[in-house]
Design a protein around this motif. Structure first.
Motif, PDB file in Angstrom:
ATOM      1  N   UNK A 185       0.825  -1.204   0.000  1.00 29.05           N
ATOM      2  CA  UNK A 185       0.000   0.000   0.000  1.00 29.05           C
ATOM      3  C   UNK A 185       0.860   1.255   0.000  1.00 29.05           C
ATOM      4  N   UNK A 186       1.924   1.266   0.813  1.00 29.16           N
ATOM      5  CA  UNK A 186       2.818   2.423   0.867  1.00 29.16           C
ATOM      6  C   UNK A 186       3.551   2.606  -0.453  1.00 29.16           C
ATOM      7  N   UNK A 187       3.987   1.491  -1.053  1.00 29.92           N
ATOM      8  CA  UNK A 187       4.674   1.587  -2.345  1.00 29.92           C
ATOM      9  C   UNK A 187       3.732   2.128  -3.411  1.00 29.92           C
ATOM     10  N   UNK A 188       2.476   1.680  -3.390  1.00 28.25           N
ATOM     11  CA  UNK A 188       1.501   2.187  -4.352  1.00 28.25           C
ATOM     12  C   UNK A 188       1.256   3.670  -4.182  1.00 28.25           C
ATOM     13  N   UNK A 189       1.147   4.135  -2.934  1.00 29.00           N
ATOM     14  CA  UNK A 189       0.963   5.567  -2.692  1.00 29.00           C
ATOM     15  C   UNK A 189       2.177   6.362  -3.160  1.00 29.00           C
ATOM     16  N   UNK A 190       3.369   5.835  -2.916  1.00 32.04           N
ATOM     17  CA  UNK A 190       4.579   6.512  -3.381  1.00 32.04           C
ATOM     18  C   UNK A 190       4.593   6.613  -4.901  1.00 32.04           C
ATOM     19  N   UNK A 191       4.111   5.571  -5.576  1.00 34.41           N
ATOM     20  CA  UNK A 191       4.070   5.590  -7.042  1.00 34.41           C
ATOM     21  C   UNK A 191       3.127   6.671  -7.556  1.00 34.41           C
TER      22      UNK A 191
END
Length: 368
Positions: A185-191
């Motif tokens: 989820x955090x990686x997706x938000x960063x993307x």
């Protein structure tokens, strides 16, 4: 980062592992010679199983099977020398050696298949990570830049921390941020954040305008793709967005609840606190007017250090936080990459080689 070629080899037999084949070969030779010279009542043949078992620890299925076959052949030689292969004892030893060698080889084959699949997954993951968090170029406009990312997850290169740089009209624009949470989820938000930041570069938005654009993109993403299980009140991103202008020794910054950058000026370290910080992105519906710009001097010879809280909150064995300002003040000088290397080594020494949270550092210096 490239995946090690060793992980993609079915047999996993590198130069070092091939050299280790001497160990099982010596075992086979030693057991055979000693058994041939021992009394008929002494049976050392069962020790031959150690050869394929040891081989499976460093070689592939093919090498394990070959050593197993040699061990069986040695057992046959021992049986013939000690009265033939018609005795029940020798037949049982040979059959047991064949069965166990086959099992060890089969287990090694399954392990090799698993390693090959894992290598393919890692290759795809590394490629995706490098697309998301591209290494910053060494030179952007009139700036020299170096960066460091330390992921808390040993199997990943990135997490919820992020940084990026783009060129706009008359300035170099940078962002560094920290997404709340960890995992996919955090990686997706960063993307999403990095995509919004890069994608709007051509629009030449003002500094408050780009922050408002990023905030809107994050909120839209959370409400349309977050799923029913996501708590939107706990979804936010701290970030610093700044413009380093080409036509003067100044820079503009908007700080949205992120740790303050550090400025190294003539050996003195100053924390660039803003008088009116904005709230983290995603917490409230705001407009451009809610993102005040702080102007500060950034001269030739100065060094600007952007970082995430994973750096200053890294602890040593006693629980003490990493003293970034003090360590920065003790630096002996050099380019941005030299400073990143210095902080990287020093941070790992402080934490004992392991970070418990994602950590990112971006070092910026003006070119002549």
């Amino acid at each position: 980062m490239r995946v090690s070629p060793d992980l993609t080899r079915i047999g996993g037999e590198t130069r070092s592992s091939r050299a280790l084949f001497g160990v099982p070969l010596v075992i086979i030779l030693a057991v055979t010679v000693v058994d041939l010279h021992a009394p008929p009542t002494v049976h050392l043949g069962p020790f031959l199983i150690a050869a394929p078992a040891i081989t499976a620890s460093f070689a592939g299925a093919g090498g394990t099977a070959a050593i197993g076959a040699l061990a069986v052949a040695a057992q046959v030689v021992i049986g013939v020398f000690h009265g033939g292969l018609t005795t029940a004892n020798h037949q049982a030893q040979i059959l047991a050696l064949i069965v166990i060698s086959g099992l060890v080889t089969s287990f090694r084959y399954v392990t090799d298949r698993h390693r090959r699949k894992l290598s393919q997954v890692r290759t795809v993951a590394v490629a995706a990570q490098e697309v998301l968090l591209r290494p910053l170029p060494e030179q952007v406009g009139k700036l020299r830049i170096a960066s460091l990312y330390l992921a808390a997850d040993e199997e990943a290169q990135i997490g919820g921390d992020l940084y990026a740089a783009v060129r706009t009209e008359g300035a170099t624009r940078l962002v560094i941020g920290d997404v709340r949470g960890k995992g996919m989820a955090a990686i997706g938000d960063a993307a999403v954040l990095i995509g919004a930041f890069r994608g709007s570069a051509y629009r030449n938005l003002s500094l408050p305008g780009i922050v408002d654009h990023i905030d809107s993109a994050m909120c839209w993403n959370w409400h349309h793709t977050g799923g029913a299980e996501r708590n939107f009140l706990e979804s936010f991103v701290t970030a610093v967005v700044l413009d380093v202008y080409d036509d003067g020794p100044v820079a503009g910054m908007v700080n949205c609840g992120h740790p303050s950058p550090l400025l190294l000026h003539r050996g003195e370290v100053a924390m660039l606190d803003v008088r009116d910080p904005a709230v983290p992105l995603g917490l409230e519906v705001l407009t451009e007017r809610d993102y005040p710009v702080e102007i500060f001097r950034f001269e030739y010879g100065d060094v600007l250090v952007l970082h995430t809280d994973g750096v200053v909150e890294a602890r040593d064995d006693s629980g003490a936080f990493y003293p970034l300002p003090e360590r920065l003040a003790a630096w002996k000088g050099g380019g941005p990459q030299a400073l990143v290397d210095y902080l990287h080594a020093d941070l790992l020494r402080h934490t004992g080689g392991v970070v418990n949270d994602d950590a990112a550092i971006v070092v910026i210096a003006r070119s002549a």
